[in-house]
Design an enzyme around this catalytic site. Structure first.
Site, mmCIF file in Angstrom:
data_model
loop_
_atom_site.group_PDB
_atom_site.id
_atom_site.type_symbol
_atom_site.label_atom_id
_atom_site.label_comp_id
_atom_site.label_asym_id
_atom_site.label_seq_id
_atom_site.Cartn_x
_atom_site.Cartn_y
_atom_site.Cartn_z
ATOM 1 N N GLU A 131 -1.503 12.486 -3.024
ATOM 2 C CA GLU A 131 -0.989 13.854 -3.180
ATOM 3 C C GLU A 131 -0.178 14.203 -1.939
ATOM 4 O OE1 GLU A 131 -4.311 16.436 -3.990
ATOM 5 O OE2 GLU A 131 -4.795 15.353 -5.851
ATOM 6 N N THR A 162 4.348 5.225 -8.351
ATOM 7 C CA THR A 162 5.236 4.156 -8.807
ATOM 8 C C THR A 162 5.257 4.159 -10.329
ATOM 9 O OG1 THR A 162 4.698 2.834 -6.874
ATOM 10 C CG2 THR A 162 5.633 1.644 -8.752
ATOM 11 N N GLN A 283 18.388 -23.716 20.029
ATOM 12 C CA GLN A 283 16.932 -23.535 20.067
ATOM 13 C C GLN A 283 16.542 -22.097 19.704
ATOM 14 O OE1 GLN A 283 14.698 -23.594 23.857
ATOM 15 N NE2 GLN A 283 13.693 -25.406 23.034
ATOM 16 N N GLU A 371 0.014 1.347 -1.062
ATOM 17 C CA GLU A 371 -1.304 0.763 -1.370
ATOM 18 C C GLU A 371 -2.135 0.533 -0.092
ATOM 19 O OE1 GLU A 371 -1.575 -1.882 -4.675
ATOM 20 O OE2 GLU A 371 0.295 -1.134 -5.534
HETATM 21 N N1 CAA Z 1 -14.588 -0.996 -3.165
HETATM 22 C C1 CAA Z 1 -15.699 -0.327 -3.585
HETATM 23 N N2 CAA Z 1 -16.180 0.755 -2.950
HETATM 24 C C2 CAA Z 1 -15.538 1.170 -1.842
HETATM 25 C C3 CAA Z 1 -14.402 0.528 -1.342
HETATM 26 C C4 CAA Z 1 -13.935 -0.615 -2.054
HETATM 27 N N3 CAA Z 1 -12.841 -1.288 -1.630
HETATM 28 N N4 CAA Z 1 -13.991 1.147 -0.223
HETATM 29 C C5 CAA Z 1 -14.843 2.160 -0.015
HETATM 30 N N5 CAA Z 1 -15.779 2.164 -0.987
HETATM 31 C C6 CAA Z 1 -16.920 3.096 -1.120
HETATM 32 C C7 CAA Z 1 -17.826 3.013 0.087
HETATM 33 O O1 CAA Z 1 -18.799 1.995 -0.044
HETATM 34 C C8 CAA Z 1 -18.441 4.396 0.097
HETATM 35 O O2 CAA Z 1 -19.485 4.425 -0.851
HETATM 36 P P1 CAA Z 1 -20.759 5.414 -0.673
HETATM 37 O O3 CAA Z 1 -20.235 6.798 -0.775
HETATM 38 O O4 CAA Z 1 -21.654 5.038 -1.801
HETATM 39 O O5 CAA Z 1 -21.339 5.107 0.678
HETATM 40 C C9 CAA Z 1 -17.322 5.285 -0.414
HETATM 41 O O6 CAA Z 1 -16.423 4.422 -1.139
HETATM 42 C C10 CAA Z 1 -16.542 5.971 0.692
HETATM 43 O O7 CAA Z 1 -16.098 4.954 1.576
HETATM 44 P P2 CAA Z 1 -15.586 5.269 3.057
HETATM 45 O O8 CAA Z 1 -16.609 6.128 3.754
HETATM 46 O O9 CAA Z 1 -15.211 3.968 3.682
HETATM 47 O O10 CAA Z 1 -14.322 6.175 2.744
HETATM 48 P P3 CAA Z 1 -13.206 6.748 3.702
HETATM 49 O O11 CAA Z 1 -12.981 8.151 3.314
HETATM 50 O O12 CAA Z 1 -13.554 6.461 5.148
HETATM 51 O O13 CAA Z 1 -11.895 5.928 3.261
HETATM 52 C C11 CAA Z 1 -10.316 4.139 3.285
HETATM 53 C C12 CAA Z 1 -11.809 4.578 3.302
HETATM 54 C C13 CAA Z 1 -10.351 2.633 3.326
HETATM 55 C C14 CAA Z 1 -9.574 4.646 4.508
HETATM 56 C C15 CAA Z 1 -9.663 4.658 2.004
HETATM 57 O O14 CAA Z 1 -9.548 6.062 1.996
HETATM 58 C C16 CAA Z 1 -8.284 4.074 1.763
HETATM 59 O O15 CAA Z 1 -8.151 2.917 1.326
HETATM 60 N N6 CAA Z 1 -7.212 4.855 2.031
HETATM 61 C C17 CAA Z 1 -5.848 4.455 1.673
HETATM 62 C C18 CAA Z 1 -5.508 4.909 0.299
HETATM 63 C C19 CAA Z 1 -4.347 4.143 -0.282
HETATM 64 O O16 CAA Z 1 -4.267 2.937 -0.177
HETATM 65 N N7 CAA Z 1 -3.472 4.874 -0.961
HETATM 66 C C20 CAA Z 1 -2.354 4.295 -1.653
HETATM 67 C C21 CAA Z 1 -2.341 4.811 -3.067
HETATM 68 S S1 CAA Z 1 -1.387 3.970 -4.281
HETATM 69 C C22 CAA Z 1 0.217 3.973 -3.817
HETATM 70 O O17 CAA Z 1 0.507 3.622 -2.731
HETATM 71 C C23 CAA Z 1 1.300 4.417 -4.755
HETATM 72 C C24 CAA Z 1 1.628 3.496 -5.856
HETATM 73 O O18 CAA Z 1 1.907 3.957 -6.960
HETATM 74 C C25 CAA Z 1 1.707 2.045 -5.657
#
Ligand code: CAA
Length: 389
Positions: A131, A162, A283, A371
């Site tokens: 968002e 996307t 080089q 991503e």
């Molecule tokens: N698989 C399964 N569960 C997961 C996980 C995973 N990969 N990562 C985290 N979790 C779970 C954790 O185990 C935790 O579970 P509990 O609540 O049961 O303990 C819960 O999720 C929360 O985890 P965190 O405390 O680690 O969460 P966080 O708020 O600290 O965030 C983060 C972690 C890795 C930073 C995550 O927010 C993240 O990946 N952020 C980036 C988001 C992103 O990639 N956005 C891109 C969107 S898509 C795009 O780009 C557009 C498109 O169209 C292509």
């Protein structure tokens, strides 16, 4: 080289890879520059990719897919991205951010209705988490889904989607219980033909310009309860699980871009002469070529390893978040490094629109951002190392 001694490919893998390579060279290469320039969506070639089975490679055949494994997916995606990263991201989102999540978390009815047409390439799927005020900190989304009888009423604004301007179906993440933070997020399957769904402005972009990216607006969109994906409150885990698969796709996209830039640079260094010899004989250029090649092959190892780690979880469960994050981090930074060096080796010609090298350079940058940025990948990797996930 797209074969490694420690990852022997089956004849099916080779056939798919060669089919993707041929298709990309014959059908995409002639139009890539034109569509990059105009920013038009390449409907025709995307449709043909669907007919070739590229839009749902890991989807079982009974749901319209090719029924192959993750290694097959990365091999095909790499070949498409070597020619055009725009076609590549449309393919990647369709395969991993959309189909993978539905296959893993969807009901039988949801798979029949929402996977088959997307995996077979008749229509396009999208994934909508981000968002305007919630990007890396994905647990803070504001889009609201309020239960009303057998429906949810959804309101909010999503960004950077996307295929947003063209998708028929969207996997949407919205808050059902804002008091619960990330545990209050739920996932929904959105049919974009229903009232209350509005496509927002299309983003003008630096690279991957033939792929379409936009905002999506939800204005009292009514989503039937049977279109909720997974349980209420399970949305954040679904979003993260799906991103793990998506990151392997983006790593493969980065690898394809890097290979294209490298090949162009290697060839140019072997032809262009300065100060009485080929520039590749200096080089300074030779060492660049060596670093480019080494980083590309290291990226490939990390990507194939992540693909096999994902494959294992299909049978044994568990996560491959760290493997996927390492593959994406290294491959995307390699794509930027290689594209940068490729422009430099080409000199003025690298800056010219007459060659595709400047497009590779522009396309490479997004792989370090979407991503999950490189900083987010480092967070995922280090948290896993420290036992903090
Ligand atoms: N698989 C399964 N569960 C997961 C996980 C995973 N990969 N990562 C985290 N979790 C779970 C954790 O185990 C935790 O579970 P509990 O609540 O049961 O303990 C819960 O999720 C929360 O985890 P965190 O405390 O680690 O969460 P966080 O708020 O600290 O965030 C983060 C972690 C890795 C930073 C995550 O927010 C993240 O990946 N952020 C980036 C988001 C992103 O990639 N956005 C891109 C969107 S898509 C795009 O780009 C557009 C498109 O169209 C292509």
């Amino acid at each position: 080289m797209s074969e490694l001694a420690i990852f022997p490919l089956t004849s099916e893998h080779k056939m798919l890879r060669d089919a993707a390579r041929d298709f990309a060279r014959k059908e995409i290469a002639p139009i890539a520059a034109e569509f990059d320039e105009s920013g038009e969506f390449p409907y025709k070639t995307i449709k043909k990719m669907g007919e070739m089975g590229f839009m749902g490679i890991e989807v079982p055949e009974n749901y319209g897919g090719a029924g192959m494994d993750t290694l097959a997916y990365v091999l095909a995606l790499e070949e498409i991205c070597k020619v055009d990263a725009s076609h590549g991201v449309i393919m990647s989102v369709n395969n991993s951010l959309y189909c993978h999540g539905l296959l893993k978390f969807g009901t039988e009815e949801q798979k029949q209705r929402f996977v088959s047409p997307v995996a077979s390439g008749q229509v396009i799927g999208a994934y909508s988490l981000t968002e305007p005020m919630s990007g890396s900190d994905a647990g803070t989304i504001k889009t609201r889904a309020v239960r009303a009888g057998d429906e949810y009423i959804i309101n909010g604004r999503k960004s950077w989607v996307t295929s947003g301007p063209v998708a028929e179906f969207v996997v949407l993440f919205a808050m059902t219980d804002p008091q619960q933070g990330h545990k209050g997020v739920s996932a929904f399957l959105i049919d974009t033909k229903q009232p209350g769904f509005v496509r927002g402005k299309k983003e003008p972009k630096l690279g991957i310009r033939a792929s379409a990216t936009s905002e999506l607006l939800f204005e009292d969109y009514r989503c039937p309860i049977e279109n909720r994906l997974g349980a209420e409150g399970e949305g954040f885990k679904i979003a993260m699980t799906v991103l793990d698969a998506g990151r392997i796709g983006i790593a493969s996209q980065a690898l394809g871009i890097a290979e294209a830039a490298y090949e162009a640079a290697r060839q140019y260094a072997g032809e262009r002469e300065a100060f009485g010899q080929k520039i590749g004989q200096f080089q300074g250029t030779g060492f660049k070529i060596a670093d480019m090649k080494t980083r590309i092959e290291a990226s490939r190892l990390l990507i194939y390893n992540a693909a096999l780690a994902k494959e294992k979880t299909k049978h044994n469960g568990g996560r491959y978040s760290q493997e996927a994050a390492m593959a994406k981090l290294f491959a995307s930074e390699t794509a930027m490094f290689v594209a940068h060096q490729a422009v430099q080796i080409h000199g003025g010609m690298g800056y010219s629109k007459e060659l595709p090298v400047e497009r590779y350079f522009r396309d490479a940058k997004i792989t370090e951002i979407y991503e999950g940025t490189s900083e987010i990948q480092r967070m995922v990797i280090s948290r896993a190392e420290m036992g903090l996930r």
